[in-house]
Write an enzyme that holds these catalytic residues in place. Sequence first.
Site, PDB file in Angstrom:
ATOM      1  N   TYR A 437      43.512  43.097   8.984  1.00 49.19           N
ATOM      2  CA  TYR A 437      44.343  43.357  10.276  1.00 49.19           C
ATOM      3  C   TYR A 437      45.725  43.069   9.973  1.00 49.19           C
ATOM      4  CZ  TYR A 437      42.613  38.842  12.193  1.00 49.19           C
ATOM      5  OH  TYR A 437      42.209  37.592  12.261  1.00 49.19           O
ATOM      6  N   GLU A 438      46.401  43.332  10.915  1.00 47.01           N
ATOM      7  CA  GLU A 438      48.153  43.237  10.819  1.00 47.01           C
ATOM      8  C   GLU A 438      48.635  43.782   9.523  1.00 47.01           C
ATOM      9  OE1 GLU A 438      49.318  42.740  13.515  1.00 47.01           O
ATOM     10  OE2 GLU A 438      47.661  41.945  14.558  1.00 47.01           O
ATOM     11  N   GLY A 439      48.068  44.989   8.913  1.00 47.47           N
ATOM     12  CA  GLY A 439      48.396  45.485   7.818  1.00 47.47           C
ATOM     13  C   GLY A 439      47.536  44.896   6.690  1.00 47.47           C
TER      14      GLY A 439
END
Length: 579
Positions: A437-439
Site C-alpha cells: 500500500y501507499e504505492g
Amino acid sequence: MTYTPATQDQLLAIRVNAGIEELAQAERFAAAEPDMVDAIVGGIGEFAAGEWAPLNRVGDLEGAKLENGVVRLPDGFEEAYHHYVEQGWNAISGPVEFGGQGLPFTLSCNVLENLGTANMAFNLLPMLSVGAIESLEHHGSNALQEKYLPRLVSGEWSGTMNLTEPQAGSDLGALRTTARPIAEGEHAGKYRIKGQKIYITWGEHELAKNIIHLVLARLPDAPEGSHGISLFIVPKYHVTDDGSLGARNDLRCVSIEHKLGINASPTCVMSYGDNDECIGELVGAENRGLMAMFTMMNNARINVGNQGVQIGERATQQALAYAQERVQSARAGSPDKSPVAIVEHPDVRRMLLRMKALTEGARALLYYTAGQVDRGTLGDEGAGARGEVLTPLIKAWGTDIGIEVASLGVQVHGGMGFIEETGAAQHWRDSRIAPIYEGTNGIQAADLVTRKLGLDGGEALTSLVADIARNATQEPTLAALAADCEAVVHWMRDEASLDDRLAGSVPFCTMLAVAVAGWQLLNQLRAVEAGDAPALAAGKTASVRFFLDRIVPEAAGLKASATAGAETLYALSTAQLAG
C-alpha cells in the site's frame, strides 16, 4: 511477549540522523529542546507499551467486525484510543493555530514508531489522520481548515484517504467516482459524490466521533486521465456552522476485507451516494486533486517505511527473548557438550545480529529522511529535494526489511515460529502489506529512476551519493557501494532506455537505500565512540560493523542486476512465459 520501547536507540537516531538540536535552533521548532525531546520519546514509549501493546494479539485474533453497518473493535481499543487523544499525542506536529504543538515531523515519526511497534494495525488509524492534516494544511481553504483541522489535529476526528477503485488500482486515472456541483439549497457550492472505493484503511469505526474522508472524484466535464481528478472532503457526519455534528452523510461501509494480517485495522469497501445525497467539499482547485492527495501520500509513504522499522523491532525483540529461553544442543566446537540456549549457536547468532542491524539501519534512514523533511519545511530547498529522493528509499527498502526481519524471527523460533500461538507469525503476516500500500515498492523504485533521477537537474541524487562517498573514505566497502551507485546513476542517465531504467529500478533502490543507511549508521557509531549514548556502545559497535561488513557488500552485488537492462525480461513472449 512484553514490548520494551527502543528509547535509547531512537534518541540516538533523532540526535545524530535527524539532527534535532540543529532543527531546534529555528524559531519554528524552538520548543524541541533536549528535555522536551526526551520527555516525548520516553513518554510515548511508555504509553505504547502500557496501553497499545497488550491489544496487539487480541486485535489479531478477534479483528475488526462489521455488524449491521457498524465496525466493531475488540474490547480495550476505544479506551486506548481515547487515552491517546486525551494525552495529546496526535497533536505533536500539528499546526499551532489549530491546536497542534508545532513540533518537528521527526517527533511525529517517533510517536508513530512506538505506537506501531506496539500495535501496527491500530497505528494505521492515527497514521492516516496525520496525512489528512498535512493535505488540508497545504491545500485546504481557510474555511475548510477552521472547520476540520482542530478536531483532526486533536484526534477527536480521524481521517482517511480514498483513492483505489475496483477497476483502478495504481492507475488513478481510471477512477470513476463522480462529483456533481450543487447550485442551490442548503448545500449550494458543495458537490454530490457518487461511487465506490476499496481498500480504505479505517474507513468505518466508532473510536473517533467523526471520520473525515478525503475522496478523489471526477467533475462532469473533467479531462480524461489523471489530469481530471479533484479532491473532496466527505465527512461521515455533516459538520454544522458552529462545529457541532449534524446528520449522517450518505456513505456507508459495504464490507471489510478478510486479510493476511493487520486484522484489527478495518479495510473497508466504501460506498458514496447510494441515495444521491452524499455531500462533499472541494479541496484545492478543480482537476488538481492528485497534487493535493500526493501531499498526504508522500507523508504516508515515509510513515509506511516507518512500519518496516516497527515490525522489525518487535520481531527482533521476540526472537532475542525466545533464543535465550530455548535450550537445544551443545554449541559446535565447545568441549562442554551440555545443551545451550540457541542464542549461542553461530547461525542463530547470525540471524539475530542481522535482524538487529537491519532494523537499526532502517531506523537511521527513517530519521535521516524525517530530518531532511523538517529542513525542507524550514525553507531549505536542497534538504527538501533530498527528502524527496529519500522517500522512496525508506518506503521500499524499509518495508522490505520489515518482511525480512519478521521472516528471520519466524526462523529463529524454528517449528514454533510456524505455530500461531507464539505470535512470531503475526509479525510476518502484518509486515506483508507494507510493500503494497501507499504505492507498491515497484512504484517507489520507478519513481526513483524517473522523477527523482532528474530532480533539481539531477543534483538532488548526485549530491546524496557524493556525500556518502565523502564520509566513507575510511570504510572501503561503503565507499565501494557509493561508487557503484554513482556508476548506476550515470548509466541510467546517459545510456539506458526508460525500459532499462525500470528493469533495474528495484535493485538500484536497494543499493542506494543500503548506502544511505550504512552512512547514517556510521555517523551513529562515530557519535557513540565520541561519548554519546554510552549504554549503547557495545551493541551499536557490533550492529554497525555487521551492517557495513556484511549487508553493504551484498547490496554492491546488485549492480549487475541494476544495469542488466530490460532485454532479457522480454526474451519470452507473454504466451511463452505463461507456458
